[in-house]
Design a protein around this motif. Structure first.
Motif, PDB file in Angstrom:
ATOM      1  N   UNK A   7      12.804  -5.075 -12.658  1.00 14.39           N
ATOM      2  CA  UNK A   7      12.330  -3.828 -13.242  1.00 14.39           C
ATOM      3  C   UNK A   7      10.844  -3.629 -12.963  1.00 14.39           C
ATOM      4  N   UNK A   8      10.078  -4.699 -13.085  1.00 16.50           N
ATOM      5  CA  UNK A   8       8.640  -4.624 -12.833  1.00 16.50           C
ATOM      6  C   UNK A   8       8.367  -4.242 -11.382  1.00 16.50           C
ATOM      7  N   UNK A   9       9.043  -4.886 -10.446  1.00 20.43           N
ATOM      8  CA  UNK A   9       8.812  -4.588  -9.030  1.00 20.43           C
ATOM      9  C   UNK A   9       9.275  -3.175  -8.678  1.00 20.43           C
ATOM     10  N   UNK A  10      10.332  -2.697  -9.287  1.00 18.08           N
ATOM     11  CA  UNK A  10      10.758  -1.313  -9.057  1.00 18.08           C
ATOM     12  C   UNK A  10       9.700  -0.343  -9.573  1.00 18.08           C
ATOM     13  N   UNK A  11       9.160  -0.630 -10.751  1.00 17.62           N
ATOM     14  CA  UNK A  11       8.108   0.209 -11.310  1.00 17.62           C
ATOM     15  C   UNK A  11       6.869   0.184 -10.424  1.00 17.62           C
ATOM     16  N   UNK A  12       6.466  -0.985  -9.984  1.00 17.20           N
ATOM     17  CA  UNK A  12       5.286  -1.101  -9.126  1.00 17.20           C
ATOM     18  C   UNK A  12       5.482  -0.330  -7.823  1.00 17.20           C
ATOM     19  N   UNK A  17       4.324   4.540  -4.619  1.00 17.13           N
ATOM     20  CA  UNK A  17       4.784   5.781  -3.974  1.00 17.13           C
ATOM     21  C   UNK A  17       4.039   6.993  -4.532  1.00 17.13           C
ATOM     22  N   UNK A  18       3.872   7.033  -5.854  1.00 23.66           N
ATOM     23  CA  UNK A  18       3.172   8.151  -6.485  1.00 23.66           C
ATOM     24  C   UNK A  18       1.718   8.209  -6.018  1.00 23.66           C
ATOM     25  N   UNK A  20       0.540   7.114  -3.173  1.00 18.54           N
ATOM     26  CA  UNK A  20       0.559   7.585  -1.785  1.00 18.54           C
ATOM     27  C   UNK A  20       0.675   9.106  -1.721  1.00 18.54           C
ATOM     28  N   UNK A  21       1.539   9.672  -2.554  1.00 20.57           N
ATOM     29  CA  UNK A  21       1.716  11.121  -2.586  1.00 20.57           C
ATOM     30  C   UNK A  21       0.415  11.805  -3.020  1.00 20.57           C
ATOM     31  N   UNK A  22      -0.219  11.277  -4.055  1.00 22.75           N
ATOM     32  CA  UNK A  22      -1.468  11.874  -4.541  1.00 22.75           C
ATOM     33  C   UNK A  22      -2.592  11.759  -3.518  1.00 22.75           C
ATOM     34  N   UNK A  23      -2.706  10.607  -2.873  1.00 26.40           N
ATOM     35  CA  UNK A  23      -3.754  10.429  -1.870  1.00 26.40           C
ATOM     36  C   UNK A  23      -3.536  11.346  -0.667  1.00 26.40           C
ATOM     37  N   UNK A  24      -2.291  11.521  -0.251  1.00 26.23           N
ATOM     38  CA  UNK A  24      -1.998  12.426   0.864  1.00 26.23           C
ATOM     39  C   UNK A  24      -2.351  13.862   0.472  1.00 26.23           C
TER      40      UNK A  24
END
Length: 55
Positions: A7-12, A17-18, A20-24
């Motif tokens: 669960x932790x690794x999925x959240x991380x 991903x979020x 990356x989207x914001x930086x792009x």
């Protein structure tokens, strides 16, 4: 019992991903701004650093 490690690794991964989207989005917006013609009423104003005056 829930698999907290998975669960932790999925959240991380989702957080990464979020980010990356914001930086792009930020890079794209900055690129569009830099490609535009400057507005006639804009000028750059230098801000004096007050902390260096007290030394």
């Amino acid at each position: 019992m829930p698999d907290f490690k998975t669960m932790y690794f999925q959240l991380a991964a989702r957080v990464a991903d979020a980010l990356d989207i914001l930086l792009k989005a930020q890079r794209d917006g900055e690129g569009e701004f830099m490609d535009e013609e400057p507005s006639p009423g804009l000028k750059v104003i230098a801000i004096k650093d007050e902390s260096s005056d007290s030394e």
